[in-house]
Enzyme design. Structure first.
Site, PDB file in Angstrom:
ATOM      1  N   HIS A   1      82.817  54.475  84.335  1.00  0.00           N
ATOM      2  CA  HIS A   1      82.249  55.411  85.319  1.00  0.00           C
ATOM      3  C   HIS A   1      80.734  55.579  85.175  1.00  0.00           C
ATOM      4  O   HIS A   1      80.203  56.679  85.323  1.00  0.00           O
ATOM      5  CB  HIS A   1      82.928  56.796  85.198  1.00  0.00           C
ATOM      6  CG  HIS A   1      84.347  56.783  85.657  1.00  0.00           C
ATOM      7  ND1 HIS A   1      84.692  56.887  86.990  1.00  0.00           N
ATOM      8  CD2 HIS A   1      85.517  56.651  84.980  1.00  0.00           C
ATOM      9  CE1 HIS A   1      86.012  56.832  87.105  1.00  0.00           C
ATOM     10  NE2 HIS A   1      86.533  56.689  85.908  1.00  0.00           N
TER      11      HIS A   1
ATOM     12  N   ASP B   1      87.502  58.063  80.237  1.00  0.00           N
ATOM     13  CA  ASP B   1      88.682  57.646  81.005  1.00  0.00           C
ATOM     14  C   ASP B   1      88.485  56.288  81.675  1.00  0.00           C
ATOM     15  O   ASP B   1      87.359  55.858  81.902  1.00  0.00           O
ATOM     16  CB  ASP B   1      89.012  58.695  82.074  1.00  0.00           C
ATOM     17  CG  ASP B   1      87.835  58.922  83.014  1.00  0.00           C
ATOM     18  OD1 ASP B   1      86.688  58.971  82.523  1.00  0.00           O
ATOM     19  OD2 ASP B   1      88.059  59.042  84.226  1.00  0.00           O
ATOM     20  N   GLU B   2      89.607  55.670  81.964  1.00  0.00           N
ATOM     21  CA  GLU B   2      89.684  54.484  82.832  1.00  0.00           C
ATOM     22  C   GLU B   2      88.673  53.396  82.475  1.00  0.00           C
ATOM     23  O   GLU B   2      87.903  52.949  83.310  1.00  0.00           O
ATOM     24  CB  GLU B   2      89.466  54.908  84.300  1.00  0.00           C
ATOM     25  CG  GLU B   2      90.495  55.903  84.766  1.00  0.00           C
ATOM     26  CD  GLU B   2      90.347  56.245  86.239  1.00  0.00           C
ATOM     27  OE1 GLU B   2      91.277  55.937  86.993  1.00  0.00           O
ATOM     28  OE2 GLU B   2      89.302  56.813  86.631  1.00  0.00           O
ATOM     29  N   VAL B   3      88.710  52.954  81.236  1.00  0.00           N
ATOM     30  CA  VAL B   3      87.808  51.884  80.845  1.00  0.00           C
ATOM     31  C   VAL B   3      88.496  50.536  81.085  1.00  0.00           C
ATOM     32  O   VAL B   3      89.594  50.291  80.589  1.00  0.00           O
ATOM     33  CB  VAL B   3      87.398  52.015  79.361  1.00  0.00           C
ATOM     34  CG1 VAL B   3      86.402  50.936  78.990  1.00  0.00           C
ATOM     35  CG2 VAL B   3      86.809  53.396  79.116  1.00  0.00           C
TER      36      VAL B   3
ATOM     37  N   ASP C   1      93.004  59.680  78.090  1.00  0.00           N
ATOM     38  CA  ASP C   1      93.029  58.237  77.807  1.00  0.00           C
ATOM     39  C   ASP C   1      92.595  57.958  76.374  1.00  0.00           C
ATOM     40  O   ASP C   1      93.100  57.044  75.730  1.00  0.00           O
ATOM     41  CB  ASP C   1      92.073  57.460  78.729  1.00  0.00           C
ATOM     42  CG  ASP C   1      92.179  57.849  80.186  1.00  0.00           C
ATOM     43  OD1 ASP C   1      92.284  59.064  80.466  1.00  0.00           O
ATOM     44  OD2 ASP C   1      92.145  56.955  81.039  1.00  0.00           O
TER      45      ASP C   1
END
Ligand SMILES: *[C@@H]1O[C@H](CO)[C@@H](O)[C@H](O)[C@H]1NC(C)=O
Length: 539
Positions: A272, A332-334, A385
């Site tokens: 992000h 998050d969301e790597v 996460d």
């Protein structure tokens, strides 16, 4: 058409019930005057006392540790005077000739913490007792007094002739959860400072106490850093108009403080971060294809020492700009695709002995950032996460639960609290999601501590958060999307669970509270068929 829809959707039983309730509500509007969110112990009687703006005073009790000159309470008195008497200028002329008994609200606090910031341990407990001509408000802290003033303001009502009254009332109140937050996303759309301040007002009316400022993300970097000005001059949607200057940020923080609201900044990494790359060369990982750089960039590059030097300087600045003891680091969301493609990252992996396990690399990165912020005396909050790849994250880190609707988040609460970690629940409260009908039921009926686990585990739930992700939200629709749907969460997080387990009982109270928000200039959307005495006059 709407009615047809409801009948065919099989929800007509409930809808009919609401129609019936509405009739009761509208005929006896004064009977449902109440307080939202519901106080812990609340008794009121039909004995009512007149209250008049010409002779109404907030005063500091003689025993109070805070006295005149207390910034938080002096400001709160001014604000609540106008909220209680929105029309006091015009009313003056008409009713000026009458004689009134004075009404005094006496405030007494145990600690004179007037210039401090609210924090995770701040007491918001208060007692309020209303009798003839006088209300006594007692609290441990000024923050508790501010909550009590909100409650008092909601107790005052107008009769059909415009005269104000307050009934005899006894209230003892304390929040159920310490952390009651709202996340605003100012990266996907820029929100003008004014829109943020207005949200802070509405938050205070709902007794929310944390503004989680998801200030930067992939699409834009509006935070104007004094250490790295290129981040916003190159990464914001516009370098002059779509940024938060240092003075904007200070304004938001000090405005929030006066309402007893903490400001929790989030600088989400290593994913992000696309917008960060524009103003900070070599920060992001170059992705490779067929042995050469493809021209695209992935997450923050964890293989370069310069990355950690940059982060240390950025977080040093952020830690001093934002006074709260918490800082949100994202995590998050790597996506590993780009890291995997990059030869320098692969060399670093070998050197560190991570093999092919990119979760180890991610854990290494996050731990380095957590170490930076711990050294700055901050408690880190990260998205859940992080726990998936790094179960040994420092014990005082707070895990923020966002995955799994409608039931899976319970398993996550159970799993993460079992490891002794504190959690913050956001998953069921993604309020940017909309659907036809009264979806506030779904927000209201969440039971944050109803998961399998010991009593000790349940105590690790420090609170919850309403998230307004910004893909489809900007200042045009922020307020109606938030309110009154977020008010359902406000009651879930503040009030006792057993006393607020019934949506049918909550409905007329929420309906009424929404009218109260309109009266205060908050453009809260309707819950269902009905009317308010004072409708929104904006168009
Ligand atoms: C307040 O007093 C009025 C007038 O006596 C009464 O009708 C109303 O039910 C009371 N409200 C509450 C919440 O006790």
């Amino acid at each position: 058409m709407d009615v047809m829809f409801m009948v065919t959707s099989g929800r007509h039983t409930r809808s009919n019930l609401y129609l019936l309730l509405l009739i009761i509500v509208q005929c006896g509007r004064h009977a449902v005057e109440g307080v939202w969110p519901l106080p812990r112990a609340f008794t009121s009687s039909p004995e009512r006392y007149p209250v008049n703006s010409k002779d109404f005073y907030f005063v500091y009790g003689r025993q109070s540790a805070a006295q005149q000159g207390c910034s938080v309470l002096d400001t709160a008195f001014k604000r609540y005077f106008s909220l209680i008497f929105p029309d006091y200028h015009s009313a003056d002329g008409v009713l000026g000739f009458r004689k009134h008994k004075p009404f005094i609200v006496e405030i007494c606090v145990d600690h004179g913490d007037c210039e401090s910031y609210p924090n995770e341990d701040s007491s918001e407990r208060y007692n309020l007792s209303v009798s003839a001509g006088k209300a006594s408000l007692n609290a441990e802290t000024v923050w508790g007094a501010v909550r009590g003033l909100e409650t008092f303001s909601q107790l005052v009502y107008q009769d059909d002739f415009g005269s104000y009254f307050v009934n005899k009332t006894e209230i003892e109140d304390v929040p159920r959860f310490q952390f009651r937050g709202i996340l605003l996303d100012t990266s996907r759309h820029f929100l003008p400072v004014q829109a943020i301040l207005k949200t802070l007002d509405a938050m205070a009316y709902n007794k929310f106490n944390v503004f989680h400022w998801h200030i930067v993300d992939d699409p834009s970097f509006p935070y104007q850093s004094s250490t790295f000005p290129d981040l916003s001059s190159k990464g914001a949607f516009h370098p002059m108009t779509h940024i938060y200057t240092q003075s904007d940020v200070r304004r938001v923080i000090s405005y929030a403080r006066l309402w007893g609201i903490r400001v929790l900044p989030e600088f989400d990494s290593p994913g992000h971060t696309k917008s960060w790359g524009k103003g900070q060369p070599d920060l992001l990982t170059p992705c490779y294809r067929g042995g050469t750089p493809s021209g695209t960039f992935g997450p923050v590059n964890p293989a370069l020492p310069s990355t950690y030097r940059f982060m240390a300087r950025l977080f040093k600045e952020v830690s001093s700009v934002f006074p709260d003891s918490y800082i949100h680091l994202g995590g998050d969301e790597v996506d590993f695709y780009c890291w995997r493609s990059n030869p320098d990252v692969r060399v670093f992996m070998q050197k560190m002995g991570f093999g092919e396990d990119f979760t180890k690399l991610e854990a290494f990165y996050i731990e380095s950032i957590v170490n930076i912020t711990s050294a700055l005396n901050k408690t880190s909050v990260v998205w859940q996460d992080v726990f998936d790849y790094h179960e040994r994250i420092p014990k005082d880190t707070v895990l923020h639960i966002w995955k799994g609707i409608p039931v899976e988040y319970k398993a996550e609460l159970s799993r993460i609290t079992k490891a002794g970690m504190r959690v913050l629940l956001a998953a069921p409260w993604y309020i940017n999601h909309i659907s036809y009908g009264q979806d506030w039921f779904n927000f209201y009926t969440v039971q944050p501590q109803n998961f399998s686990g010991s009593e000790e585990q349940k105590k690790l739930v420090i609170g919850g958060e309403v998230c307004v992700w910004g893909e489809y939200v900007d200042a045009t629709n922020l307020t109606p999307r938030l309110w009154p749907r977020a008010s359902a969460v406000a009651e879930r997080l503040w009030s006792d669970e057993k006393q607020t387990s019934n949506v049918d009982k909550a409905f007329p109270r929420l309906q009424d509270f929404r009218c109260q928000l309109l009266r205060r200039g908050i453009q809260a959307e309707p819950l269902y068929v009905g009317y308010c005495k004072q409708e929104y006059q904006g168009i």
